[in-house]
Write a protein that holds these residues in place. Structure first.
Motif, mmCIF file in Angstrom:
data_model
loop_
_atom_site.group_PDB
_atom_site.id
_atom_site.type_symbol
_atom_site.label_atom_id
_atom_site.label_comp_id
_atom_site.label_asym_id
_atom_site.label_seq_id
_atom_site.Cartn_x
_atom_site.Cartn_y
_atom_site.Cartn_z
ATOM 1 N N LEU A 31 -16.086 10.396 -44.143
ATOM 2 C CA LEU A 31 -15.060 10.501 -45.181
ATOM 3 C C LEU A 31 -14.973 11.930 -45.684
ATOM 4 O O LEU A 31 -13.875 12.479 -45.878
ATOM 5 C CB LEU A 31 -15.394 9.563 -46.339
ATOM 6 N N GLU A 32 -16.122 12.566 -45.902
ATOM 7 C CA GLU A 32 -16.148 13.953 -46.372
ATOM 8 C C GLU A 32 -15.366 14.865 -45.430
ATOM 9 O O GLU A 32 -14.523 15.659 -45.857
ATOM 10 C CB GLU A 32 -17.599 14.420 -46.475
ATOM 11 N N TRP A 33 -15.631 14.755 -44.136
ATOM 12 C CA TRP A 33 -14.983 15.651 -43.180
ATOM 13 C C TRP A 33 -13.561 15.215 -42.850
ATOM 14 O O TRP A 33 -12.744 16.045 -42.442
ATOM 15 C CB TRP A 33 -15.837 15.777 -41.927
ATOM 16 N N TYR A 34 -13.246 13.951 -43.018
ATOM 17 C CA TYR A 34 -11.848 13.523 -42.930
ATOM 18 C C TYR A 34 -11.037 14.219 -44.017
ATOM 19 O O TYR A 34 -9.974 14.796 -43.752
ATOM 20 C CB TYR A 34 -11.751 12.004 -43.086
ATOM 21 N N ASP A 35 -11.556 14.184 -45.253
ATOM 22 C CA ASP A 35 -10.881 14.863 -46.350
ATOM 23 C C ASP A 35 -10.774 16.364 -46.085
ATOM 24 O O ASP A 35 -9.755 16.993 -46.369
ATOM 25 C CB ASP A 35 -11.644 14.629 -47.661
ATOM 26 N N PHE A 36 -11.837 16.942 -45.547
ATOM 27 C CA PHE A 36 -11.884 18.369 -45.245
ATOM 28 C C PHE A 36 -10.761 18.747 -44.278
ATOM 29 O O PHE A 36 -10.005 19.702 -44.509
ATOM 30 C CB PHE A 36 -13.249 18.692 -44.650
ATOM 31 N N ALA A 37 -10.639 18.008 -43.190
ATOM 32 C CA ALA A 37 -9.655 18.329 -42.159
ATOM 33 C C ALA A 37 -8.236 18.064 -42.632
ATOM 34 O O ALA A 37 -7.319 18.856 -42.367
ATOM 35 C CB ALA A 37 -9.947 17.519 -40.892
ATOM 36 N N VAL A 38 -8.021 16.959 -43.334
ATOM 37 C CA VAL A 38 -6.680 16.634 -43.830
ATOM 38 C C VAL A 38 -6.223 17.672 -44.851
ATOM 39 O O VAL A 38 -5.077 18.123 -44.838
ATOM 40 C CB VAL A 38 -6.662 15.212 -44.440
ATOM 41 N N TYR A 39 -7.119 18.064 -45.744
ATOM 42 C CA TYR A 39 -6.750 19.047 -46.753
ATOM 43 C C TYR A 39 -6.438 20.395 -46.108
ATOM 44 O O TYR A 39 -5.477 21.076 -46.505
ATOM 45 C CB TYR A 39 -7.878 19.220 -47.778
ATOM 46 N N SER A 40 -7.232 20.785 -45.115
ATOM 47 C CA SER A 40 -7.005 22.054 -44.430
ATOM 48 C C SER A 40 -5.616 22.086 -43.802
ATOM 49 O O SER A 40 -4.886 23.072 -43.927
ATOM 50 C CB SER A 40 -8.072 22.264 -43.355
ATOM 51 N N ALA A 41 -5.231 20.996 -43.129
ATOM 52 C CA ALA A 41 -3.916 20.936 -42.498
ATOM 53 C C ALA A 41 -2.800 20.948 -43.538
ATOM 54 O O ALA A 41 -1.788 21.653 -43.383
ATOM 55 C CB ALA A 41 -3.814 19.687 -41.633
ATOM 56 N N ALA A 42 -2.975 20.184 -44.606
ATOM 57 C CA ALA A 42 -1.946 20.123 -45.644
ATOM 58 C C ALA A 42 -1.794 21.467 -46.343
ATOM 59 O O ALA A 42 -0.674 21.876 -46.692
ATOM 60 C CB ALA A 42 -2.291 19.042 -46.654
ATOM 61 N N ALA A 43 -2.897 22.176 -46.562
ATOM 62 C CA ALA A 43 -2.828 23.492 -47.205
ATOM 63 C C ALA A 43 -2.026 24.466 -46.347
ATOM 64 O O ALA A 43 -1.272 25.302 -46.866
ATOM 65 C CB ALA A 43 -4.232 24.028 -47.451
#
Length: 454
Positions: A31-43
């Motif tokens: 979950l931590e790294w899912y959030d990490f990757a999704v946020y990076s793409a959205a940013a």
């Protein structure tokens, strides 16, 4: 003495607890790294326009990435707060809290109004939620490692602790899969309007599953014994800093090299392949996805291997390999062909597995059982700032200033040398200590139950 049905029942329950702890640990870090990757793409794709509107699109994107950095800066706070609580009130309670915090923050980002709707309150709220994500992540990793490793056999800590290490490739694959599906199903306008929010809202399902798994777990045997013997620390942060400074320094240093190596072969390699070699982003991403898929299976194998050979020797050998490989990798991909790129990325991520797989066990065993949550969390969060947080920026700066790959490879070599120094400072595992604590667990339960009864 022959085994009795009661012995078999006890063994079955113990193995069941180990399996649940392994799944619970993996779920949280995924979950931590899912959030990490999704946020990076959205940013990179939408946050600049939605939350930081500017006449200059680059300015908006840079501001969006500043919120990405906030997630790293806030991690030490989570390590201090939740790491301390994990050694005082227990691993399970803290891990339930960190999972809720991370998931709630991510879910709320998915429903956050844009700047055009609420004005400056939108970017402020985004920064606050990103800060909350970082705090939760800072307290999650150390507990996830202990959750699986303290339930398992101390002599197989490398394998059991690797559950937390499978999270990054698993989370990245899940995030990329969700984003790829949304990209295929939606138009670009739909994705920018509301599609990106779906990826954030899905974290709610991951949180629900993670809470369901963790709610079924008991407290770890090690903490139960500490609770019964009244040996829980009153000021764990102070104790770590004053009584185990060498362990903390070793744990921090050993993380730097793997973080920098991972940033190269999963993040910056996309920029290098597309901007410097003229390759398509899709082909570069395919190479990374192949390597990440292999990591899901290789990470626990590397952890298990470290149980069979000396963990420090394996870690040190992989650190040397990580220093050498970039000097081979960059010349071999100079022609711009996909096959050498894919092979080079895969080898780089296999080396990373030999570092990252045993890393959780190596860090945990540097500290005494009563200070493990605090020590591991501090090491993880502080190393993240000097390792993974700045690596992509430094790669970009070095390439921009010097215009060649040599400084990039040299940077990785220096980071690997830092990790090698950490390995040399560290100590070998002392499984007997944990076995003694684990044997006290049945007595711990009896003593605690008796105390609560009276």
């Amino acid at each position: 003495m022959p085994r009795t049905p009661k012995d078999d029942l006890t063994a079955s329950a113990r193995h069941s607890g180990v399996r649940r702890a392994f799944v619970a640990s993996l779920t949280g870090t995924a979950l931590e790294w899912y959030d990490f990757a999704v946020y990076s793409a959205a940013a990179a794709l939408v946050f600049g326009d939605l939350f930081f509107p500017s006449e200059d699109p680059l300015t908006g994107t840079l501001l969006a990435f500043s919120t990405y950095a906030v997630g790293y800066v806030s991690r030490p706070l989570g390590g201090f707060v939740f790491g301390r609580l994990g050694d005082v009130i227990g691993r399970k309670r803290v891990l339930m809290a960190t999972l809720v915090l991370i998931g709630a923050a991510t879910f709320l980002i998915g429903v956050l109004p844009a700047y055009s709707t609420v004005g400056v309150a939108a970017p402020i709220a985004l920064v606050v939620l990103r800060f909350a994500q970082g705090v939760g992540v800072g307290g999650e990793w150390g507990g996830a490692v202990l959750l699986s490793s303290e339930f398992g056999d101390p002599r197989r800590r490398g394998f059991y602790a690797s559950a937390a290490q499978v999270g990054p490739p698993a989370g990245n694959l899940l995030a990329n899969g969700v984003l790829a599906a949304l990209g295929a199903l939606l138009t670009e306008a739909q994705f920018e309007s509301w599609g990106w929010r779906v990826a954030f809202l899905l974290s709610g399902a991951l949180v629900a599953f993670g809470l369901w798994v963790r709610a079924k777990l008991e407290e770890t045997p090690v903490f139960k014994a500490m609770e019964a013997e009244h040996s829980r620390p009153e000021a764990p942060i102070r104790e770590v800093l004053t009584t185990q400074p060498r362990a903390l320094l070793a744990a921090i240093l050993c993380r730097v090299g793997p973080d920098v190596l991972y940033a190269m072969f999963t993040v910056f390699v996309l920029t290098y392949a597309t901007k410097e070699l003229g390759m398509s982003r899709g082909s570069a991403l395919a190479a990374v996805l192949i390597g990440s898929t292999l990591q899901v299976f290789l990470m626990p194998l590397a952890g298990a291997l470290s149980d069979r050979v000396n963990r420090r020797v394996l870690y040190g050998g992989a650190a040397v390999a990580s220093a050498v490989w970039p000097f081979v990798f960059f010349p071999m991909i100079g022609g711009g062909s996909w096959l050498p790129l894919a092979a080079g990325v895969v080898v780089g991520l296999v080396i990373h597995c030999c570092l990252y797989g045993p890393q959780a066990a190596f860090i945990a065993e540097q500290f005494s059982p009563r200070l493990r949550y605090t020590g591991s969390s501090l090491a993880y969060t502080l190393a993240g700032i000097i390792g993974g947080a700045v690596a992509p920026l430094l790669f970009t700066t070095l390439l921009s200033v010097y215009g060649t790959w040599v400084p990039l490879a040299a940077y990785i070599a220096v980071a690997s040398a830092v990790s090698l120094a950490g390995v040399c400072l560290g100590r070998d595992p002392e499984a007997a200590v944990d076995e003694d604590v684990a044997l006290a667990a049945p007595k711990a339960r009896t003593a605690v139950d008796a105390t609560r009864t009276h």
